[in-house]
Design a protein around this motif. Structure first.
Motif: not given
Ligand SMILES: [Zn+2]
Ligand SMILES: [Zn+2]
Lengths: 354, 182
Positions: A41, A44, A167, B84, B89, B94-98, B101, B130
């Motif tokens: 995202y 990062l 995100s 991450m 977090f 916020k998340f760093g990538c999908a 999760y 997807a």
């Protein structure tokens, strides 16, 4: 040349179109947050990755058209002057976040300014679709179509149980924020709105002022939006939001009638005083301007002021924002200078109506 | 820090407001914030951050024990895809990538529940590509229900047709998996 147009016109073309309950609901917006499945995202991802994404959108979508959203203009935020940035923020075509938190932000804007797609904001993609008046369903339909169109080329981050992976955990699921901008002068005048806000919040909706601080809501303009994005379908979310908005419309209309019945002379006095201030003042700050613009708009809606367009609220609220004023002056202005120019612009704009 | 509204209680919520292009920070207690309609707005990174860190701090308080620190450090989850950590977090909200999760899955349910009024499952749109697997799954499920009903009502001719549809769907569904990432 399109960027120039975005910057020079305070009012977006779609705002001039008619929409249901447009005297109270200024606009409906659907925003969808989407991300690439295999790229970190924006928070990062390194500069290189973000540049890649930005270039992808420029190459694939610049000058493309989709349905009524024609000739998408690609705007690299980095190449904008500070004043141009503020103007796009004031017109809600980009978010403050896109300006403040990234160097690699970009936006695709359709010619009618009804669609803006932000690139590398908090999420890789933020689709925003606007419709005049209360038209959430229509806005959702268009946003979904656009979403499908993008998905032809973008591998979305999606999970069976969690939905669209965003995100921020507050957006996960539908990734959708539906919002409605409302002008509620009578509910504000009678102080009812402050009692309604906590009740609305209990229903998982958020009410806030668009201009000004919190409940103060400059110009009596409020934004109502959904807070929850997980566990409910987009259609359900919109229906819930719409039912609250419809109730607010009813309450606002009733409150207007009450004020008119009980104190018409006072109301007329207030409206015409505000009209006078806008027509003749030489110095006006944004707070006073917003208050007077709201009064005049109410006067137009109630037929107290005639021969003036109801779009004036939309237009003057943007026209009198700091970014727009400075764009008009073509230089940065101190607060005092802004107040003078604001008064001048409003006078000139009202002169045009005569 | 005192609440700027009542000047009584402690200000636990911070709101970033943009007035005339200038940022101001308003500090308030929860009670006044509610009264004033200052509901933390999801798009406002600052207030959300507060919402989440508030939640996590609560989390930490409950877990605190003499050897807590060490255990927490050893246990800190890390996303294998973006790097991450769960502590990071917690800090940024916020998340760093999908992939995060999945990496943090064991710790996320309470957060989703709190943020989304008790909900933890997506019920909305499924993307065409997807989510094509899921589309097929949902279609299969509805065919199978239909089939069951047809058999129960002894509409065997119709049932045969539906069974063919199921077969075709299951067959067509497996093939693209080989060259999945188009
Ligand atoms: Zn307080
Ligand atoms: Zn990750």
């Amino acid at each position: 040349m399109t960027l120039e147009h975005f910057i020079n016109e305070a009012i977006s073309p779609w705002m001039l179109e008619d929409g249901p309950d447009k005297d109270i609901v200024m606009s409906s917006r659907i925003r969808l947050a989407r991300n690439f499945a295999n790229v970190p995202y924006p928070i990062l991802a390194g500069q290189e990755k973000l540049e890649e994404i930005r270039e992808f959108f420029e190459n694939e979508y610049a000058h493309q058209s989709f349905h009524t959203f024609e000739n998408l203009e690609f705007v690299n935020v980095r190449e904008l002057t500070p004043v141009e940035k503020s103007v796009l923020v004031e017109k809600h075509l980009i978010s403050p976040h896109l300006v403040r938190h990234t160097e690699e932000g970009a936006v695709l804007i359709s010619e009618n300014e009804q669609l803006s797609m932000m690139i590398n904001e908090e999420d890789h993609i933020r689709i925003q679709v606007y419709f005049p008046g209360l038209q959430l369903k229509k806005a959702l339909e268009h946003a979904f179509n656009l979403d499908d169109w993008l998905e032809e080329k973008v591998n979305y981050a999606f999970d069976e149980t969690k939905g669209y992976l965003t995100s921020c955990p507050t957006n996960v699921g539908t990734g959708m924020r539906a919002s409605v901008m409302m002008h509620l002068p009578a509910l504000a005048m009678s102080n009812q709105i402050n009692r309604m806000i906590p009740a609305i919040s209990q229903l998982g909706l958020v009410v806030r002022g668009i201009y000004g601080e919190g409940s103060e809501a400059l110009g009596n303009i409020f934004q109502i939006s959904n807070q929850i994005t997980l566990g409910k379908s987009e259609t359900d979310i919109i229906e819930d939001l719409e039912s609250i908005v419809n109730q607010l419309i009813e309450h606002e209309r009733t409150a207007r009638m009450h004020i008119l019945e009980r104190s018409e002379m006072r109301l007329q006095d207030r409206i015409f005083r505000s009209y006078g201030v806008l027509q003749y003042s030489r110095i006006i700050d944004s707070k006073e301007a917003a208050r007077c613009i709201s009064d005049v708009r109410l006067g137009i809606d109630l037929g107290i002021i005639e021969n003036t367009s109801g779009n004036i609220l939309n237009e003057l609220m943007v026209l009198t924002q700091p970014g727009f004023l400075q764009q008009y002056a073509n230089r940065t202005l101190k607060a005092g200078e802004r107040d003078t120019l604001r008064a001048t612009l409003i006078r000139e704009r009202l002169e045009l109506e005569k | 820090m005192e609440c700027q509204e009542c000047n009584e209680r402690t200000a636990t919520l911070h709101f970033k407001r943009i007035v005339n292009g200038e940022e101001t920070i308003v500090k308030m207690c929860e009670e006044c914030a509610k009264k004033k309609g200052f509901v933390p707005y999801p798009e406002d990174g600052y207030s959300l951050h507060d919402l989440l860190t508030g939640l996590f701090n609560f989390d930490n308080l409950k877990m605190a024990n003499p050897s807590g620190n060490q255990i927490n450090q050893v246990k800190d989850l890390q996303c294998s895809s973006c790097g991450m950590t769960f502590s990071e977090f917690k800090k940024v909200g916020k998340f760093g990538c999908a992939q995060c999760y999945e990496s943090f899955a064991s710790r996320l349910e309470p957060i989703f529940r709190r943020v989304h009024a008790g909900n933890t499952k997506h019920f909305g749109k499924i993307p065409k590509r997807a989510g094509s697997d899921l589309h097929v799954k949902r279609q299969l499920k509805s065919y199978k229900e239909e089939l069951q009903h047809l058999i129960e009502t002894e509409a065997f001719e119709e049932a045969a047709k539906v069974r063919d549809k199921i077969k075709a769907l299951e067959k067509g569904h497996r093939e693209p998996e080989a060259g999945e990432d188009i």
